[in-house]
Structure formats: C-alpha cells, structure tokens
Design a protein around this motif. Structure first.
Motif, PDB file in Angstrom:
ATOM      1  N   VAL A 165      32.759  42.225  22.668  1.00 15.41           N
ATOM      2  CA  VAL A 165      33.313  41.267  21.389  1.00 15.41           C
ATOM      3  C   VAL A 165      31.994  40.838  20.812  1.00 15.41           C
ATOM      4  O   VAL A 165      31.645  40.494  19.616  1.00 15.41           O
ATOM      5  N   SER A 166      30.894  40.298  21.674  1.00 16.04           N
ATOM      6  CA  SER A 166      29.482  40.069  20.942  1.00 16.04           C
ATOM      7  C   SER A 166      29.028  41.223  19.882  1.00 16.04           C
ATOM      8  O   SER A 166      28.691  40.741  18.801  1.00 16.04           O
ATOM      9  N   TRP A 167      29.282  42.624  20.234  1.00 16.53           N
ATOM     10  CA  TRP A 167      28.898  43.382  19.272  1.00 16.53           C
ATOM     11  C   TRP A 167      29.598  43.462  17.942  1.00 16.53           C
ATOM     12  O   TRP A 167      29.045  43.832  16.998  1.00 16.53           O
ATOM     13  N   ILE A 168      31.072  43.305  18.252  1.00 12.37           N
ATOM     14  CA  ILE A 168      31.946  43.361  17.121  1.00 12.37           C
ATOM     15  C   ILE A 168      31.613  41.998  16.160  1.00 12.37           C
ATOM     16  O   ILE A 168      31.495  42.373  14.872  1.00 12.37           O
ATOM     17  N   ASP A 169      31.351  41.017  16.727  1.00  9.67           N
ATOM     18  CA  ASP A 169      31.069  39.780  15.942  1.00  9.67           C
ATOM     19  C   ASP A 169      29.410  39.811  15.379  1.00  9.67           C
ATOM     20  O   ASP A 169      29.213  39.733  14.053  1.00  9.67           O
ATOM     21  N   ALA A 170      28.544  40.532  15.972  1.00  5.21           N
ATOM     22  CA  ALA A 170      27.214  40.947  15.463  1.00  5.21           C
ATOM     23  C   ALA A 170      27.576  41.919  14.170  1.00  5.21           C
ATOM     24  O   ALA A 170      26.779  41.630  13.204  1.00  5.21           O
ATOM     25  N   ALA A 171      28.195  43.002  14.230  1.00  2.66           N
ATOM     26  CA  ALA A 171      28.313  43.987  13.293  1.00  2.66           C
ATOM     27  C   ALA A 171      29.212  43.283  12.158  1.00  2.66           C
ATOM     28  O   ALA A 171      28.731  43.676  10.938  1.00  2.66           O
ATOM     29  N   ALA A 172      30.072  42.350  12.282  1.00  2.32           N
ATOM     30  CA  ALA A 172      30.729  41.557  11.284  1.00  2.32           C
ATOM     31  C   ALA A 172      29.687  41.053  10.570  1.00  2.32           C
ATOM     32  O   ALA A 172      29.776  40.759   9.143  1.00  2.32           O
ATOM     33  N   ILE A 205      33.431  48.907  10.742  1.00  6.00           N
ATOM     34  CA  ILE A 205      33.760  49.519  12.170  1.00  6.00           C
ATOM     35  C   ILE A 205      35.134  49.685  12.218  1.00  6.00           C
ATOM     36  O   ILE A 205      36.038  49.011  11.468  1.00  6.00           O
ATOM     37  N   ASN A 206      35.567  50.720  13.097  1.00  2.33           N
ATOM     38  CA  ASN A 206      36.850  50.952  13.275  1.00  2.33           C
ATOM     39  C   ASN A 206      37.035  51.116  14.884  1.00  2.33           C
ATOM     40  O   ASN A 206      36.153  51.054  15.659  1.00  2.33           O
ATOM     41  N   ASP A 207      38.093  51.800  15.184  1.00  3.37           N
ATOM     42  CA  ASP A 207      38.415  51.816  16.677  1.00  3.37           C
ATOM     43  C   ASP A 207      37.635  52.960  17.454  1.00  3.37           C
ATOM     44  O   ASP A 207      37.197  52.644  18.479  1.00  3.37           O
ATOM     45  N   ALA A 239      34.608  53.560  16.295  1.00  2.00           N
ATOM     46  CA  ALA A 239      33.122  52.615  16.689  1.00  2.00           C
ATOM     47  C   ALA A 239      33.189  51.790  17.830  1.00  2.00           C
ATOM     48  O   ALA A 239      32.270  51.752  18.612  1.00  2.00           O
ATOM     49  N   ILE A 240      34.267  51.350  18.076  1.00  2.00           N
ATOM     50  CA  ILE A 240      34.339  50.146  19.143  1.00  2.00           C
ATOM     51  C   ILE A 240      34.146  51.035  20.498  1.00  2.00           C
ATOM     52  O   ILE A 240      33.847  50.644  21.517  1.00  2.00           O
ATOM     53  N   ARG A 241      34.960  52.246  20.372  1.00  2.00           N
ATOM     54  CA  ARG A 241      34.930  52.943  21.958  1.00  2.00           C
ATOM     55  C   ARG A 241      33.616  53.400  22.049  1.00  2.00           C
ATOM     56  O   ARG A 241      33.120  53.610  23.311  1.00  2.00           O
ATOM     57  N   GLU A 242      32.997  54.005  21.041  1.00  2.00           N
ATOM     58  CA  GLU A 242      31.615  54.427  21.229  1.00  2.00           C
ATOM     59  C   GLU A 242      30.592  53.474  21.686  1.00  2.00           C
ATOM     60  O   GLU A 242      29.600  53.679  22.669  1.00  2.00           O
ATOM     61  N   GLN A 243      30.649  52.158  21.162  1.00  4.58           N
ATOM     62  CA  GLN A 243      29.707  51.266  21.675  1.00  4.58           C
ATOM     63  C   GLN A 243      30.222  50.696  23.193  1.00  4.58           C
ATOM     64  O   GLN A 243      29.344  50.389  23.794  1.00  4.58           O
ATOM     65  N   GLY A 244      31.486  50.669  23.202  1.00  8.22           N
ATOM     66  CA  GLY A 244      32.171  50.380  24.550  1.00  8.22           C
ATOM     67  C   GLY A 244      31.342  51.309  25.789  1.00  8.22           C
ATOM     68  O   GLY A 244      30.953  51.071  26.789  1.00  8.22           O
ATOM     69  N   LYS A 245      31.191  52.756  25.428  1.00  8.03           N
ATOM     70  CA  LYS A 245      30.406  53.500  26.237  1.00  8.03           C
ATOM     71  C   LYS A 245      28.895  53.216  26.422  1.00  8.03           C
ATOM     72  O   LYS A 245      28.584  53.186  27.683  1.00  8.03           O
ATOM     73  N   THR A 292      23.210  47.759   8.974  1.00  3.80           N
ATOM     74  CA  THR A 292      22.739  48.476  10.181  1.00  3.80           C
ATOM     75  C   THR A 292      23.266  48.056  11.216  1.00  3.80           C
ATOM     76  O   THR A 292      23.476  46.609  11.612  1.00  3.80           O
ATOM     77  N   ALA A 293      23.922  48.704  12.072  1.00  7.41           N
ATOM     78  CA  ALA A 293      24.970  48.288  13.365  1.00  7.41           C
ATOM     79  C   ALA A 293      23.927  47.667  14.329  1.00  7.41           C
ATOM     80  O   ALA A 293      22.747  48.207  14.607  1.00  7.41           O
ATOM     81  N   PRO A 294      24.386  46.500  14.832  1.00  3.46           N
ATOM     82  CA  PRO A 294      23.279  45.802  15.735  1.00  3.46           C
ATOM     83  C   PRO A 294      23.101  46.763  17.117  1.00  3.46           C
ATOM     84  O   PRO A 294      23.945  47.513  17.267  1.00  3.46           O
ATOM     85  N   ASP A 295      22.219  46.624  17.950  1.00  5.26           N
ATOM     86  CA  ASP A 295      21.861  47.230  19.118  1.00  5.26           C
ATOM     87  C   ASP A 295      22.572  46.481  20.310  1.00  5.26           C
ATOM     88  O   ASP A 295      22.141  45.343  20.833  1.00  5.26           O
ATOM     89  N   ALA A 296      23.304  47.181  20.867  1.00  5.26           N
ATOM     90  CA  ALA A 296      24.395  46.537  21.821  1.00  5.26           C
ATOM     91  C   ALA A 296      23.317  46.453  23.166  1.00  5.26           C
ATOM     92  O   ALA A 296      23.645  45.495  23.999  1.00  5.26           O
ATOM     93  N   VAL A 297      22.459  47.503  23.507  1.00  4.05           N
ATOM     94  CA  VAL A 297      21.692  47.136  24.582  1.00  4.05           C
ATOM     95  C   VAL A 297      20.817  46.041  24.427  1.00  4.05           C
ATOM     96  O   VAL A 297      20.526  45.280  25.506  1.00  4.05           O
TER      97      VAL A 297
END
Length: 501
Positions: free
Chosen positions: A10-17, A23-25, A27-33, A365-370
């Motif tokens: 959720v934090s990554w999705i908020d940062a991306a917004a 983002i789509n489903d 992209a969410i799965r990819e970041q989830g991994k 630019t998509a945020p860095d999840a790590v």
C-alpha cells in the motif's frame, strides 16, 4: 494475513500515485514480488510467503481492504474540434450563477523545502484549492500531510485548529472522506449566506458524487447538498479547460517558491547566518500567504482562458495581471534571492528548481520499493509493527532548527501592549495592508486589545482555584515560579483600552 507485506505494498501504491505513475494489477503483482523478496532477506521478518499466491481473488480483496482505486489510462480524448461545443455547454450551465457563485476546486502536490542543487526530500503535502470566478473568494486552503504532528508543531505546542489552513493528517495524499467533509462544510456556509453556488471539479475517483459513494467508503453519511450544484468535467476532456489549470495553480506554486526563498534570504540578512530549510510550521503559514497573494484579476484571467464563462470575456485584464507575466515576476524575485543565499548556483539548476512540479507529468518514475522498506526498518517497523512506525522520524524529524522558547502569558501581554503604544503614536489614522486595502489605526488597537483580553481570560482560567491540584497560573510559559495574579480592577487601570471592547 500478511500485514507487513500489505503495508509496504500500500505504501508503494501511495508513493506511485503521488508521483503520478500509472499502475495496474500487473504492476502491483510485480512490486509485490520485489517486496516479498526484500522482506524474506530481513532476519526480523516472520512472514512466510512460500505458499502465498497473489491471485486475482486475493488482489481484489486487497484493494477492497485498503481502499485502493486504480486510475485507468484515458486514450479516448475528445477531438479538439469538439472542445468549443463542450465549452458552450458548460457556459450554459454556469451562466445561471453569478461569477462570485461559480467555484472551481482541485488538489495538487507541493514539495515544501526544495532548493536548487539540493537532494529532494520527502516533505510533500497535498494542497486543495477552491476559488470563485471573480477572485473575490478564495476558500481556506486544505493541507493534507502524511505526518500527524510534525516536529515543529510539537516544539511550538501548536493547535492545528489555529493554523491559517485546514490541516489534516492522512497516509494517503487524498481520500473520499476529505472530499465529503469539504462539500458538507462548503454547502453549510453557502446556505448560511442564503446563496446558491456551482462547483466545477474533475471527474476522478478522488471526487465521487455524494449520491454515489464508493463501495469501500465507511465514513459518515455523504452530505446532502442543498445549496451547491456539482458539475463534473467529462473525463475525456483535457484538464486545461479547468480554470485552476489555466494558471492559478502555477501562480500559487510560483508565489510559494518565491516566498520560501525570500524567507531564507531575509533570515540571512537579519542574522548573518544561513538556514538550509524552513520548518513544517513555517511552510504551512507560507502556503496560506501564497494563496492569498494571488491577485483577483489574475484569477479572472484564468477563468477567461478556460473559455467556459462567456460573460467574463468582456472584462479587461491588464498585462501585469496575466498569469504568465505574474509568474515571470515571481521568478525574477526568486532568482535574486537564490543568488543571495546560493551565489554559485548556475542558471540551469535554477531553471530546474523553478519548474519543479510546475506541470506534473502524467507518468513519472516509479518509487523504489526496497528503499521504502529499508527506511521503515530503520524506523523500527520490525520491532513495533506497521502501526508503530514513527513517521515524524522518517519525514520531518531531521533538519528542523530549534525554535525559540514560547513566551509566558505576561510577556505576551507586555509585547501586545507595546504594539498598542506604537499604534497610538502613529500620525496616520489608517494603515495600508496587502492588496491595496487599509484598516483604521483605532480598529487595529481595539482588535489588539481584544487579544490582550483573551490572554487575560486564559490566565484567569488557569488560576489554582479553577484547576484543582495545580500551583501554576500560566501553563504555556517556561517560567516555573508562580505568576502574578490579575484581577479586573488591575486590568482596567493598566489597560483602559480594554474597556472600549
């Protein structure tokens, strides 16, 4: 099930917004991994993802649990040749209302403390603006921050209700409850004035109609609007038809940046010492000042450019009030101050700073999840859980200069009285204030006297007799010894101006 994993997703999705990243489903799965991989590398993480599959059913439930609404890419923009027809249609709806009763609202992201040639920090807030067509009524700014109590707020013992803006805290840049709260208050105030107004806003999941709340909305009942008519811009129309996007938002950001740099330059001039940035509290006050500084004629010009108010086209707006000229003036003033505090800044760096988020890209630019995970781990998420993260430490705890001690009530009265003495000594009977207005000197003295009266009332309310077990009269000052007792007779003798109020 996996609270830590879902928190970071959720934090990554908020940062991306916040960065306007599409983002789509998938992209969410990819970041989830990526998030799962990083969490399994942390020795303190106890969640096991071996048998966990991010299926469509899980993803749907995840979005419902966390109120995640994904924006769709809009590839079906209307033919430019059809735009005049849409403008005429909106004109026919708006002309039923007087210019002072036509409002437009929108939200924007604002980076608070950026300077040229500096690393971006995470001090960003969402600012919600609303203004009418003749510029006579700028609604109070709504500021949404990810931090409930910034460090400068706690140091200054700030009551957010006394700020010049409406201050709200949310982990999300914007949510439905804020929109409904705004509509409820706006409608109530317009009704109290016995007016009827129209509000033009964009079609977006962020602004759902009160009659059609999202299925995940669990807040108070949506408002029933009696004196406000909502008009939603069709989603396939370019947002440039919105008056706020025709220069009002750009003027606001330009004014804020100019004021921010000017404040740093003024501090250097007065103290001889430089500051790297202002506190959250100072920035919040500057947001309100920047909004009020935009000339009404500039706002009228932006409504004219939108082409949706034909009756405003007859009004002449001089060159100095056109948004492009106003922004150039702010840029020139800002450039001078930047050269004063950062003499080695070259032109290209200043241009990049000045154009910062001036027109937010549709895809950033998509945020860095790590990086998000590592920052939260450093703040203690593994020890305290997601709810125990101290966001003040992550976002606002470092770099704020220590403020001066808060003065006591008696000292405040002394200073206010000195101001009254100064005002009484002035030969002028009127004082000039911004935007070409003036106030009577006597009125300023009376207003100041009412403030003094309020401070006395504060002292009286905190006397030992009214607070059992307390030996102090003044609880907001640094002094430890008992304060002087004040009664009505003493007040009348020392401050006779209070009797006038």
């Amino acid at each position: 099930m996996f609270p830590l994993f879902e928190y970071f997703l959720v934090s990554w999705i908020d940062a991306a917004a916040a960065e306007h990243v599409y983002i789509n489903d998938d992209a969410i799965r990819e970041q989830g991994k990526i998030i799962q991989k990083r969490l399994t590398e942390l020795p303190g993480c106890k969640e096991n993802y071996e048998s966990f599959d991010m299926s469509s059913g899980w993803l749907q439930g995840f979005k419902q649990r966390h109120n995640v609404v994904l924006k769709k890419k809009n590839k079906d923009l209307v033919d430019p040749a059809e735009i005049p027809g849409h403008q005429m249609g909106m004109t026919m709806q708006l002309e039923k209302f007087a210019p002072r009763d036509r409002f437009n609202c929108s939200d924007l992201r604002l980076e608070l403390t950026r300077l040229p040639e500096t690393v971006p920090d995470r001090r960003r807030v969402t600012v919600f603006l609303c203004v009418n067509a003749d510029g006579s009524e700028k609604r109070r700014v709504l500021v949404v921050n990810r931090v409930a109590t910034p460090l400068s707020f706690s140091q200054e013992k700030v009551n957010p209700a006394n700020l010049p803006v409406i201050y709200r805290y949310s982990q999300r840049p914007w949510y439905t409850g804020l929109w409904y709260d705004f509509l409820r208050t706006f409608d109530m105030e317009i009704r109290a004035e016995k007016r009827h107004a129209v509000l033009l806003c964009q079609t977006s999941p962020s602004y759902p109609p009160p009659t059609q709340p999202p299925h995940f909305y669990k807040g108070p009942p949506p408002p029933v609007l009696t004196n406000i008519t909502l008009i939603f811009l069709p989603s396939n129309l370019p947002m440039s038809l919105q008056p706020l996007d025709q220069g009002i938002i750009a003027c606001f950001k330009a004014t804020y940046r100019r004021m921010y740099v000017q404040a740093l330059a003024l501090h250097r001039t007065l103290t001889g010492a430089g500051r790297s940035k202002l506190t959250h509290l100072e920035c919040i006050g500057m947001i309100a000042s920047a909004w009020q500084a935009i000339p009404p004629r500039t706002i009228v010009r932006c409504w004219q450019i939108s082409g949706i108010c034909q009756d405003l086209m007859r009004e002449e707006v001089s060159e100095e009030f056109k948004p492009e000229r106003y922004i150039l003036t702010q840029e020139s003033l800002c450039g001078r101050c930047v050269r004063q505090i950062m003499p080695h800044t070259h032109g290209e760096s200043f241009r990049q700073f000045w154009q910062l988020d001036e027109s937010l890209p549709s895809e950033g630019t998509a945020p860095d999840a790590v990086r998000l995970i590592d920052e939260a781990v450093a703040a203690g998420v593994l020890e305290h859980g997601p709810d125990g993260i101290n966001l003040n430490d992550i976002e606002t705890g470092e770099g704020d200069p220590m403020p001066e001690e808060i003065i006591s009530s008696q000292t405040a009265i002394k200073y206010l009285s000195q101001v009254n003495r100064y005002l009484r000594s002035l030969p002028e009977t009127e004082l000039r204030v911004p935007q070409g207005r003036s106030i009577a000197t006597r009125g300023a003295i009376e207003h100041n006297s009412r403030i003094i009266s309020g401070v006395f009332q504060h002292i009286d309310n905190n006397k030992p007799s009214s607070r059992k077990g307390s030996s102090r009269i003044d609880t907001d000052g640094p002094e430890k010894e008992p304060q002087e007792q004040w009664d009505t007779e003493t007040i009348s003798q020392v401050y006779p101006s209070l009797l006038m109020s």
